[in-house]
Design a protein around this motif. Structure first.
Motif, PDB file in Angstrom:
ATOM      1  N   LEU A 118      -5.993  11.896   4.597  1.00  0.00           N
ATOM      2  CA  LEU A 118      -6.573  10.989   5.593  1.00  0.00           C
ATOM      3  C   LEU A 118      -7.508   9.972   4.951  1.00  0.00           C
ATOM      4  O   LEU A 118      -7.564   8.808   5.383  1.00  0.00           O
ATOM      5  CB  LEU A 118      -7.316  11.792   6.658  1.00  0.00           C
ATOM      6  N   LEU A 119      -8.242  10.385   3.914  1.00  0.00           N
ATOM      7  CA  LEU A 119      -9.133   9.447   3.222  1.00  0.00           C
ATOM      8  C   LEU A 119      -8.326   8.355   2.530  1.00  0.00           C
ATOM      9  O   LEU A 119      -8.688   7.170   2.582  1.00  0.00           O
ATOM     10  CB  LEU A 119      -9.998  10.194   2.208  1.00  0.00           C
ATOM     11  N   HIS A 120      -7.228   8.750   1.892  1.00  0.00           N
ATOM     12  CA  HIS A 120      -6.384   7.747   1.227  1.00  0.00           C
ATOM     13  C   HIS A 120      -5.767   6.813   2.264  1.00  0.00           C
ATOM     14  O   HIS A 120      -5.657   5.603   2.035  1.00  0.00           O
ATOM     15  CB  HIS A 120      -5.279   8.454   0.430  1.00  0.00           C
ATOM     16  N   LEU A 121      -5.380   7.376   3.421  1.00  0.00           N
ATOM     17  CA  LEU A 121      -4.832   6.536   4.487  1.00  0.00           C
ATOM     18  C   LEU A 121      -5.899   5.567   5.004  1.00  0.00           C
ATOM     19  O   LEU A 121      -5.607   4.398   5.275  1.00  0.00           O
ATOM     20  CB  LEU A 121      -4.320   7.415   5.624  1.00  0.00           C
ATOM     21  N   ALA A 122      -7.135   6.051   5.124  1.00  0.00           N
ATOM     22  CA  ALA A 122      -8.230   5.181   5.562  1.00  0.00           C
ATOM     23  C   ALA A 122      -8.405   4.009   4.598  1.00  0.00           C
ATOM     24  O   ALA A 122      -8.635   2.866   5.021  1.00  0.00           O
ATOM     25  CB  ALA A 122      -9.522   5.991   5.663  1.00  0.00           C
ATOM     26  N   ALA A 123      -8.292   4.288   3.285  1.00  0.00           N
ATOM     27  CA  ALA A 123      -8.403   3.216   2.290  1.00  0.00           C
ATOM     28  C   ALA A 123      -7.311   2.167   2.494  1.00  0.00           C
ATOM     29  O   ALA A 123      -7.558   0.954   2.392  1.00  0.00           O
ATOM     30  CB  ALA A 123      -8.328   3.808   0.883  1.00  0.00           C
ATOM     31  N   LEU A 124      -6.112   2.642   2.799  1.00  0.00           N
ATOM     32  CA  LEU A 124      -5.001   1.707   3.023  1.00  0.00           C
ATOM     33  C   LEU A 124      -5.220   0.893   4.298  1.00  0.00           C
ATOM     34  O   LEU A 124      -4.951  -0.315   4.324  1.00  0.00           O
ATOM     35  CB  LEU A 124      -3.681   2.492   3.108  1.00  0.00           C
ATOM     36  N   LEU A 125      -5.697   1.547   5.354  1.00  0.00           N
ATOM     37  CA  LEU A 125      -5.944   0.825   6.604  1.00  0.00           C
ATOM     38  C   LEU A 125      -7.024  -0.240   6.428  1.00  0.00           C
ATOM     39  O   LEU A 125      -6.952  -1.324   7.030  1.00  0.00           O
ATOM     40  CB  LEU A 125      -6.343   1.813   7.704  1.00  0.00           C
ATOM     41  N   LEU A 126      -8.028   0.052   5.600  1.00  0.00           N
ATOM     42  CA  LEU A 126      -9.082  -0.933   5.336  1.00  0.00           C
ATOM     43  C   LEU A 126      -8.537  -2.122   4.554  1.00  0.00           C
ATOM     44  O   LEU A 126      -8.959  -3.267   4.766  1.00  0.00           O
ATOM     45  CB  LEU A 126     -10.224  -0.279   4.565  1.00  0.00           C
ATOM     46  N   ARG A 127      -7.616  -1.866   3.644  1.00  0.00           N
ATOM     47  CA  ARG A 127      -7.039  -2.948   2.835  1.00  0.00           C
ATOM     48  C   ARG A 127      -6.111  -3.835   3.641  1.00  0.00           C
ATOM     49  O   ARG A 127      -5.887  -4.992   3.313  1.00  0.00           O
ATOM     50  CB  ARG A 127      -6.252  -2.353   1.653  1.00  0.00           C
ATOM     51  N   ARG A 128      -5.491  -3.261   4.676  1.00  0.00           N
ATOM     52  CA  ARG A 128      -4.528  -3.981   5.508  1.00  0.00           C
ATOM     53  C   ARG A 128      -3.416  -4.605   4.670  1.00  0.00           C
ATOM     54  O   ARG A 128      -3.208  -5.832   4.696  1.00  0.00           O
ATOM     55  CB  ARG A 128      -5.233  -5.073   6.313  1.00  0.00           C
TER      56      ARG A 128
ATOM     57  N   ASN B  63       0.268  18.153   4.746  1.00  0.00           N
ATOM     58  CA  ASN B  63      -0.934  18.981   4.615  1.00  0.00           C
ATOM     59  C   ASN B  63      -1.910  18.809   5.779  1.00  0.00           C
ATOM     60  O   ASN B  63      -3.072  19.191   5.669  1.00  0.00           O
ATOM     61  CB  ASN B  63      -1.652  18.642   3.300  1.00  0.00           C
ATOM     62  N   LEU B  64      -1.420  18.260   6.879  1.00  0.00           N
ATOM     63  CA  LEU B  64      -2.318  17.976   7.999  1.00  0.00           C
ATOM     64  C   LEU B  64      -2.202  19.029   9.090  1.00  0.00           C
ATOM     65  O   LEU B  64      -1.100  19.497   9.406  1.00  0.00           O
ATOM     66  CB  LEU B  64      -1.997  16.595   8.591  1.00  0.00           C
ATOM     67  N   ASP B  65      -3.337  19.378   9.689  1.00  0.00           N
ATOM     68  CA  ASP B  65      -3.313  20.276  10.836  1.00  0.00           C
ATOM     69  C   ASP B  65      -2.982  19.464  12.086  1.00  0.00           C
ATOM     70  O   ASP B  65      -2.775  18.244  12.022  1.00  0.00           O
ATOM     71  CB  ASP B  65      -4.633  21.039  10.976  1.00  0.00           C
ATOM     72  N   LEU B  66      -2.908  20.143  13.230  1.00  0.00           N
ATOM     73  CA  LEU B  66      -2.446  19.487  14.455  1.00  0.00           C
ATOM     74  C   LEU B  66      -3.326  18.301  14.845  1.00  0.00           C
ATOM     75  O   LEU B  66      -2.829  17.241  15.231  1.00  0.00           O
ATOM     76  CB  LEU B  66      -2.396  20.501  15.597  1.00  0.00           C
ATOM     77  N   ALA B  67      -4.645  18.486  14.754  1.00  0.00           N
ATOM     78  CA  ALA B  67      -5.555  17.398  15.154  1.00  0.00           C
ATOM     79  C   ALA B  67      -5.397  16.204  14.225  1.00  0.00           C
ATOM     80  O   ALA B  67      -5.358  15.046  14.676  1.00  0.00           O
ATOM     81  CB  ALA B  67      -6.996  17.894  15.138  1.00  0.00           C
TER      82      ALA B  67
ATOM     83  N   GLY C 182       0.848  -1.186   0.000  1.00  0.00           N
ATOM     84  CA  GLY C 182       0.000   0.000   0.000  1.00  0.00           C
ATOM     85  C   GLY C 182       0.883   1.236   0.000  1.00  0.00           C
ATOM     86  O   GLY C 182       1.891   1.266   0.719  1.00  0.00           O
ATOM     87  N   TYR C 183       0.507   2.262  -0.762  1.00  0.00           N
ATOM     88  CA  TYR C 183       1.398   3.415  -0.964  1.00  0.00           C
ATOM     89  C   TYR C 183       0.621   4.716  -0.878  1.00  0.00           C
ATOM     90  O   TYR C 183      -0.390   4.902  -1.566  1.00  0.00           O
ATOM     91  CB  TYR C 183       2.058   3.275  -2.347  1.00  0.00           C
ATOM     92  N   LEU C 184       1.078   5.609  -0.010  1.00  0.00           N
ATOM     93  CA  LEU C 184       0.510   6.957   0.107  1.00  0.00           C
ATOM     94  C   LEU C 184       1.541   7.933  -0.439  1.00  0.00           C
ATOM     95  O   LEU C 184       2.524   8.246   0.231  1.00  0.00           O
ATOM     96  CB  LEU C 184       0.198   7.280   1.572  1.00  0.00           C
ATOM     97  N   PRO C 185       1.342   8.446  -1.675  1.00  0.00           N
ATOM     98  CA  PRO C 185       2.342   9.337  -2.272  1.00  0.00           C
ATOM     99  C   PRO C 185       2.297  10.733  -1.665  1.00  0.00           C
ATOM    100  O   PRO C 185       1.309  11.131  -1.038  1.00  0.00           O
ATOM    101  CB  PRO C 185       1.948   9.369  -3.749  1.00  0.00           C
ATOM    102  N   GLN C 186       3.374  11.471  -1.876  1.00  0.00           N
ATOM    103  CA  GLN C 186       3.448  12.842  -1.358  1.00  0.00           C
ATOM    104  C   GLN C 186       2.551  13.790  -2.141  1.00  0.00           C
ATOM    105  O   GLN C 186       1.889  14.649  -1.571  1.00  0.00           O
ATOM    106  CB  GLN C 186       4.903  13.324  -1.418  1.00  0.00           C
ATOM    107  N   ASP C 187       2.514  13.630  -3.456  1.00  0.00           N
ATOM    108  CA  ASP C 187       1.724  14.515  -4.323  1.00  0.00           C
ATOM    109  C   ASP C 187       0.388  13.857  -4.646  1.00  0.00           C
ATOM    110  O   ASP C 187       0.061  13.600  -5.796  1.00  0.00           O
ATOM    111  CB  ASP C 187       2.487  14.848  -5.593  1.00  0.00           C
ATOM    112  N   LEU C 188      -0.382  13.604  -3.605  1.00  0.00           N
ATOM    113  CA  LEU C 188      -1.643  12.879  -3.740  1.00  0.00           C
ATOM    114  C   LEU C 188      -2.696  13.726  -4.460  1.00  0.00           C
ATOM    115  O   LEU C 188      -2.875  14.904  -4.162  1.00  0.00           O
ATOM    116  CB  LEU C 188      -2.161  12.494  -2.359  1.00  0.00           C
TER     117      LEU C 188
ATOM    118  N   GLU D 186      -7.752  16.385   4.341  1.00  0.00           N
ATOM    119  CA  GLU D 186      -8.798  15.355   4.367  1.00  0.00           C
ATOM    120  C   GLU D 186      -8.558  14.312   3.278  1.00  0.00           C
ATOM    121  O   GLU D 186      -8.818  13.114   3.485  1.00  0.00           O
ATOM    122  CB  GLU D 186     -10.168  16.007   4.184  1.00  0.00           C
ATOM    123  N   ALA D 187      -8.031  14.751   2.134  1.00  0.00           N
ATOM    124  CA  ALA D 187      -7.719  13.808   1.055  1.00  0.00           C
ATOM    125  C   ALA D 187      -6.642  12.823   1.486  1.00  0.00           C
ATOM    126  O   ALA D 187      -6.713  11.617   1.192  1.00  0.00           O
ATOM    127  CB  ALA D 187      -7.284  14.566  -0.198  1.00  0.00           C
TER     128      ALA D 187
END
Length: 535
Positions: free
Chosen positions: A152-162, A174-178, A71-77, A149-150
């Motif tokens: 985090l959504l892509h990360l959620a997809a990866l977590l679901l795929r395991r 691109n993430l805020d503190l929370a 599973g891959y989360l690119p920098q330029d998503l 949010e994009a």
């Protein structure tokens, strides 16, 4: 004893860009189970390496082997704006089949699509909630998602795929503190193989080991980033001591060689005088001369060999000491007297609706925090004069300079020195070059065209242009300055700002960086500008 599993194996890997520029050559990497943080200077090839492992790029030569699904989360998503959330998560077909079965359609295709994943919707909802995406409905499109949010959504997809192997490339940019806090939790709870490229020191506190990519090879350090820093500091202390010893040895060998030559020259001169005085036959004089020359040659050779060995040790010692040079600047003309008003926002309402009513006095250092989209960049651009407030008054009685996220202040057609000259036209060329040397642009580096600079170099050049401007800035505005900077560049930025004596407002989600600046007041943008306790 069973051998540890290797999940990522790169052998004799090489890659070069289409123009022939090499990125990696004869590269080897073996990554086993656990969380690995991959760090290195900008341009070292970290993102390229992840793309090669993910299969996005084809190596020029060598092999990449992966033990399992990746599973891959690119920098330029980028996300398709018309795509539905469940489609981005990769569960749309399973959801539609599940709904069809629940409606009484017993077609075998639906059961095949669902498989054993009967709780797909519950797992998807739980994963989105865990990452703070509670408001995202599975049926809506991704068109209105922010950049964070994009991610985090892509990360959620990866977590679901395991996947068996998870690759993350600068996931917190691109993430805020929370959102960062939620990603840290996801990384800390990951039990498979994780390889993450990041300059986020807080994220790197959650890894099991650090892989430092430098000069085309990886050096391994056990533990998290704090452990890495302690080990590296000890290594560098030893390397610098060995360097000083090697430099001293070279000087000693050079001195010994020079003294030996002086003695040999004196001895040769004495031998000639003695031969003349004694009137030795030519055959005997020649014999003594040859013996003296052979002895002199052996002595010179011995001292030359010792000097060369000392130089080799010096070269090895120099290579062991890192060249992540430090910026040391003193900027007295940026100083602001305590109590002097630097900025006043009087009942200001910004273009997107947020309100700000605050006064900044003296050399205060303000950390501007808040969720993505809360208006931090809008506020900075309004203070800088790029945007007009809807209502209220902004007073800036001092010189203001603004460093945007885009880093687009430089003219790519001009040299580094030429760009600084744009901001300080009255300064002489010698003065510009002397100041640039403190920002690590020495000699010919000051003559590099801005368009050829690496990311870290471009940031240093932009920072130099702002801080060396005439008149000097007494209020400096920085918008997410550490985004896309490697760890060495972040350290250099912190060092440069240590020499800045004016007022500072920094919008950032990088808490370790902000704490290193000596922040005097924390303000959060959330509808209005309010004091906040970062703890």
């Amino acid at each position: 004893m069973a051998q540890p599993t290797i999940s990522i194996l790169c052998t004799d890997l090489a890659y070069e860009w289409p123009d022939g520029t090499p990125v990696l050559q004869d590269f080897h990497l073996a990554v086993g189970p656990g969380r690995t943080g991959l760090i290195g200077l900008n341009g070292a090839g970290k993102s390229t390496l992840l793309r090669l492992i993910a299969g996005d790029l084809t190596p020029t030569s060598g092999t990449v082997r992966i033990g399992g699904e990746i599973g891959y989360l690119p920098q330029d998503l980028t996300l398709d704006a018309g795509q539905r959330v469940d489609e981005a998560l990769g569960i749309r077909a399973a959801r539609e089949a599940l709904h069809a079965i629940e409606s009484g359609d017993t077609d075998e295709r639906h059961f095949t699509a669902v498989g054993d994943d009967w709780d797909v919707e519950e797992r998807a909802r739980a994963t989105l909630d865990r990452l703070g995406l509670t408001r995202l409905e599975l049926d809506r499109t991704t068109a209105e998602l922010s950049g964070g949010e994009a991610v985090l959504l892509h990360l959620a997809a990866l977590l679901l795929r395991r996947p068996d192997v998870l690759l993350l490339d600068e996931p917190t940019n691109n993430l805020d503190l929370a959102a960062r806090a939620r990603l840290y939790e996801a990384v800390a709870g990951w039990h498979g193989v994780l390889l993450v490229v990041s300059h986020d020191r807080e994220l790197l506190q959650h890894v099991d080991q650090i892989a430092d990519l430098r000069d085309g090879a990886v050096t391994w350090y056990g533990g998290n980033f704090a452990d890495y820093e302690r080990t590296l500091a000890a290594e560098q202390e030893t390397a610098e001591r060995l360097l000083r010893n090697a430099e001293s040895d070279v000087r000693r060998q050079q001195r010994d060689l020079a003294e030996a030559r002086i003695r040999l020259d004196r001895s040769a001169s004495y031998g000639k005088k003695r031969a003349v005085t004694r009137n030795d036959p030519k055959i005997i004089a020649g014999k003594f001369k040859r013996q003296a020359q052979e002895t002199a040659g052996r002595i010179r050779g011995m001292h030359t060999e010792r000097l060369n060995e000392a130089k080799d040790r010096l070269t090895a010692a120099e290579e062991a000491v890192r060249d992540d040079a430090e910026i040391r600047v003193d900027l007295p003309h940026t100083a602001v007297p305590a109590g002097r008003t630097v900025l006043a926002l009087d009942r200001v309402r910004l273009a997107h609706g947020a309100r700000a009513d605050v006064e900044l006095r003296g050399p205060e250092r303000i950390a501007l925090v808040g969720r993505n989209g809360s208006g931090k960049s809008t506020l900075l651009r309004t203070i800088a004069g790029e945007l007009t407030p809807v209502e209220g008054e902004i007073t800036t009685p001092v010189t203001v300079r603004y460093l945007p996220q885009r880093l687009d202040l430089l003219d790519d057609g001009l040299t580094v020195a030429g760009n600084v000259k744009r901001f300080a036209p009255a300064a002489s060329d010698n003065a510009v070059r002397a100041r640039l040397a403190r920002f690590l642009f020495r000699g010919g580096r000051a003559d590099q065209p801005a368009g050829t600079l690496s990311g870290g170099e471009r940031f240093r050049a932009t920072l130099a242009a702002l801080l060396l401007a005439d008149p000097p800035p007494q209020l400096l505005l920085l918008d997410e300055p550490t985004n896309n900077l490697d760890l060495a560049s972040v350290r250099q930025l912190t060092q440069a700002l240590a020499g800045y004596r004016g007022a500072l407002i920094v919008a950032s989600h990088d808490l370790p960086f902000l704490r290193g600046l000596g922040i005097t007041r924390w303000l959060e943008m959330d509808g209005e500008l309010l004091p906040v306790d970062p703890r």
